[in-house]
Design an enzyme around this catalytic site. Structure first.
Site, mmCIF file in Angstrom:
data_model
loop_
_atom_site.group_PDB
_atom_site.id
_atom_site.type_symbol
_atom_site.label_atom_id
_atom_site.label_comp_id
_atom_site.label_asym_id
_atom_site.label_seq_id
_atom_site.Cartn_x
_atom_site.Cartn_y
_atom_site.Cartn_z
ATOM 1 N N GLN A 288 0.812 -1.213 0.000
ATOM 2 C CA GLN A 288 0.000 0.000 0.000
ATOM 3 C C GLN A 288 0.848 1.267 0.000
ATOM 4 O O GLN A 288 0.321 2.372 0.027
ATOM 5 C CB GLN A 288 -0.945 -0.002 1.207
ATOM 6 C CG GLN A 288 -1.951 -1.142 1.163
ATOM 7 C CD GLN A 288 -2.784 -1.257 2.439
ATOM 8 O OE1 GLN A 288 -2.628 -0.487 3.375
ATOM 9 N NE2 GLN A 288 -3.671 -2.254 2.471
ATOM 10 N N HIS B 4 -1.318 0.061 5.660
ATOM 11 C CA HIS B 4 -1.857 1.063 6.577
ATOM 12 C C HIS B 4 -0.873 2.205 6.865
ATOM 13 O O HIS B 4 -0.546 2.489 8.005
ATOM 14 C CB HIS B 4 -2.325 0.403 7.877
ATOM 15 C CG HIS B 4 -3.428 -0.598 7.663
ATOM 16 N ND1 HIS B 4 -4.134 -1.153 8.702
ATOM 17 C CD2 HIS B 4 -3.934 -1.142 6.534
ATOM 18 C CE1 HIS B 4 -5.039 -2.010 8.206
ATOM 19 N NE2 HIS B 4 -4.922 -2.033 6.895
ATOM 20 N N GLU C 222 -15.667 4.044 9.167
ATOM 21 C CA GLU C 222 -16.238 5.137 9.960
ATOM 22 C C GLU C 222 -16.006 6.489 9.314
ATOM 23 O O GLU C 222 -14.992 6.699 8.661
ATOM 24 C CB GLU C 222 -15.552 5.218 11.337
ATOM 25 C CG GLU C 222 -15.642 3.980 12.159
ATOM 26 C CD GLU C 222 -14.980 4.149 13.526
ATOM 27 O OE1 GLU C 222 -14.254 5.146 13.727
ATOM 28 O OE2 GLU C 222 -15.216 3.277 14.378
ATOM 29 N N TYR D 22 -10.241 7.563 18.832
ATOM 30 C CA TYR D 22 -11.277 7.032 17.941
ATOM 31 C C TYR D 22 -11.481 5.526 18.111
ATOM 32 O O TYR D 22 -12.232 4.918 17.360
ATOM 33 C CB TYR D 22 -11.023 7.491 16.503
ATOM 34 C CG TYR D 22 -11.277 8.982 16.442
ATOM 35 C CD1 TYR D 22 -12.562 9.463 16.205
ATOM 36 C CD2 TYR D 22 -10.294 9.888 16.802
ATOM 37 C CE1 TYR D 22 -12.842 10.815 16.267
ATOM 38 C CE2 TYR D 22 -10.561 11.249 16.872
ATOM 39 C CZ TYR D 22 -11.840 11.697 16.606
ATOM 40 O OH TYR D 22 -12.123 13.036 16.699
ATOM 41 N N TYR E 247 -11.597 -10.231 10.383
ATOM 42 C CA TYR E 247 -11.888 -10.945 9.142
ATOM 43 C C TYR E 247 -12.275 -12.395 9.417
ATOM 44 O O TYR E 247 -12.988 -13.014 8.632
ATOM 45 C CB TYR E 247 -10.699 -10.859 8.173
ATOM 46 C CG TYR E 247 -10.526 -9.466 7.618
ATOM 47 C CD1 TYR E 247 -11.465 -8.920 6.739
ATOM 48 C CD2 TYR E 247 -9.455 -8.667 7.987
ATOM 49 C CE1 TYR E 247 -11.335 -7.638 6.240
ATOM 50 C CE2 TYR E 247 -9.317 -7.374 7.493
ATOM 51 C CZ TYR E 247 -10.260 -6.864 6.624
ATOM 52 O OH TYR E 247 -10.124 -5.587 6.136
#
Lengths: 339, 339
Positions: free
Chosen positions: B61, B123, B209, B219, B230
């Site tokens: 990513q 991430h 979210e 959060y 998962y």
């Protein structure tokens, strides 16, 4: 670290006092809910009544409530008071300001009347807080009619943000209202660390909350709550929902919080930055130890020693001051013990 | 009201583009995750590669990610990019700025390197947003190691707030970090209505979210979430906890959100003030209709018509522009149909 302190009586014997504020030279003004204002001289301890008050519709939880100085008090002399007034719908929460000339208020003007009229005498709020940009926050309550707290069509159950002249800032999300979903807010501070307004509110049976007040946010009452109705039935849909704020902490059983202060003094070094909350039903002073915006521990002080605590403020020379409720209300100063 | 629109292809055939931004005269810069930057001329549609890029550690990513102009671009010429760099702990998210001279970046300087090193290639975040005071927000992720999101000892799982030179504002709550408990934030805007930063984040299986980012707030990931792991097992302690924020909305099943825009143009009057979110797995553009800080309804646009949407921005003349992911990424413009 546990701080030891001496408990000094500043004045006593005021029926149901509600709030107090210190003038620059150390004299203190104390509101009495039934509609009196007292000035206690720092030097002599002598107490005298102040005249020229705004209209006050006293009864139940209503009357003369909060009192604060404008942040520019030293140049403009404004003193702000919240008070309940008669209105066509019963009674409403209002904010007035005046200057003090000896023992008389002058230049009195009502800057705002909340659209929270109701026929009960419950849940008027109301604390007054200025932030560091000079905006005035006014806490309110749901007027004992919980359905009004999720309804933005009037001010019941909201928390207001105003300019110091009572006009409405253009960047408010809902007219005068800044947040909503509040049951009854009787403690509020501007926290200099987070630069946000913190407030607590009474739950029903359980579910008193401490919250950081955010623009436009919904604090959930009576859709979500950590408490239960007084008959034991569940409130709303549970304890959480998307789009509704979670408290920083909640208290179950209720302590019935009133008054709030951030301690910034030097007299009690280990308290620096901590939040103090008075407890009515709980009959204690509660210290919330925080790291940034997290509450990491709590300490109960003065439990059942002075009775129901209505307000807490920092006083001169870093003393922490508390005001007790009931027929014989008193103002106390917590100060370091003589060494 | 449903708006009709024409879908115009601006450019196509870029492998895994990640973000785009418009220069004042309408040319557009597009990042390619593997480490290329493209400039598409408004007039001719001609695309050319921009040279002089910062270090880019591409893989998984990671790579060249977001691109935004400084709010003072017209006078200072700064373009900001987020990108992944090799670090002693594996790879980290960094922010660099440079000026553009024709098709070459000049004056390149790295202003910040996040302390979010990890050996995964997952991430990294990372969106860049300036607020109306000129602070730069940098979204990050938990680096695929969820335990790091509740741990403030490094930047993994936090969202950063910096000055434009990469230095840390004195009023931040946790060093460079402004909030925490984030899983992976790939969409972020400054909302001119609430004057706050809004962001969305990927959940695990369910639990994407949308949040308003508040100073010091937690959060909740991975202590609370509306999703599941998962493997179907429960995440953390449930969906809510005191001291942790509730989302404005959540999506279950996940749509895998990426990119975010507040529509402020005039071309589509009924969209004014609405929030737009791209969906990767969901393969659609999602419109969030809001009143203040409440999401009151949602609309799904372009479902399965253009594939996975990586980014969404407002373009010149009130067009809404979307960038698709995958091997043959394209930039499209939604504009009013010719009448």
């Amino acid at each position: 670290m546990e701080e030891s302190f001496a408990l000094v009586t500043v004045t006593e014997g005021i029926p149901n006092p509600w709030s107090f504020t210190f003038l620059p030279r150390g004299d203190v003004l104390i509101t009495q809910r039934s509609g009196k204002l007292w000035r206690v001289e720092a030097a002599s301890g002598r107490r005298s009544e102040v005249g020229g008050l705004p209209e006050i519709d006293a009864g139940g939880q209503g009357g003369l409530l909060d009192i604060v100085l404008h942040p520019g008090y030293s140049s403009n002399g404004w003193i702000y008071m919240s008070h309940v007034v008669s209105s066509s719908g019963g009674s409403s929460t209002a904010v007035s300001r005046a200057r003090l000339d000896g023992n008389r208020l002058t230049d009195l003007e009502r800057v705002f009347t909340a659209d929270n009229a109701g026929s009960t005498t419950r849940h008027f709020g109301s604390r007054l807080v200025f932030d560091d940009e000079g905006y005035l926050y006014v806490s309110l309550g749901d007027r004992g009619e919980s359905g009004r707290a999720q309804d933005l069509s009037d001010h019941a159950g909201t928390l207001l943000r105003l300019r110091d002249d009572g006009s409405i800032p253009g960047d408010n999300p809902y007219g005068a209202a800044f947040s909503y979903g509040h049951r009854n807010v009787q403690g509020m501070v501007f926290d200099p660390v987070s630069r946000e307004v913190w407030a607590h509110e009474h739950g029903a049976r359980g579910g008193d909350e401490v919250n950081i007040i955010k623009r436009g946010a919904n604090y959930g009452w009576p859709r979500i709550s950590y408490g239960r109705n007084y008959d034991g039935s569940r409130i709303g849909i549970g304890t959480a929902a998307p789009g509704m704020e979670q408290p920083l902490v909640y208290w179950d059983p209720s302590i019935a919080p009133s008054g709030m202060a951030v301690y910034t003094g030097d007299a009690f070094p280990s308290w620096k930055g901590d939040i103090f909350v008075g407890a009515l039903a709980g009959q204690h002073l509660r210290r919330l130890v925080r790291e940034g915006t997290r509450i990491v521990s709590q300490e109960v002080l003065l439990e059942k020693r002075v009775g129901r605590i209505r307000d807490v403020r920092q006083g001169p020379e870093g003393a922490l001051c508390i005001l007790t409720d009931e027929r014989n209300g008193s103002l106390y100063r917590l100060e370091p013990p003589e060494s």
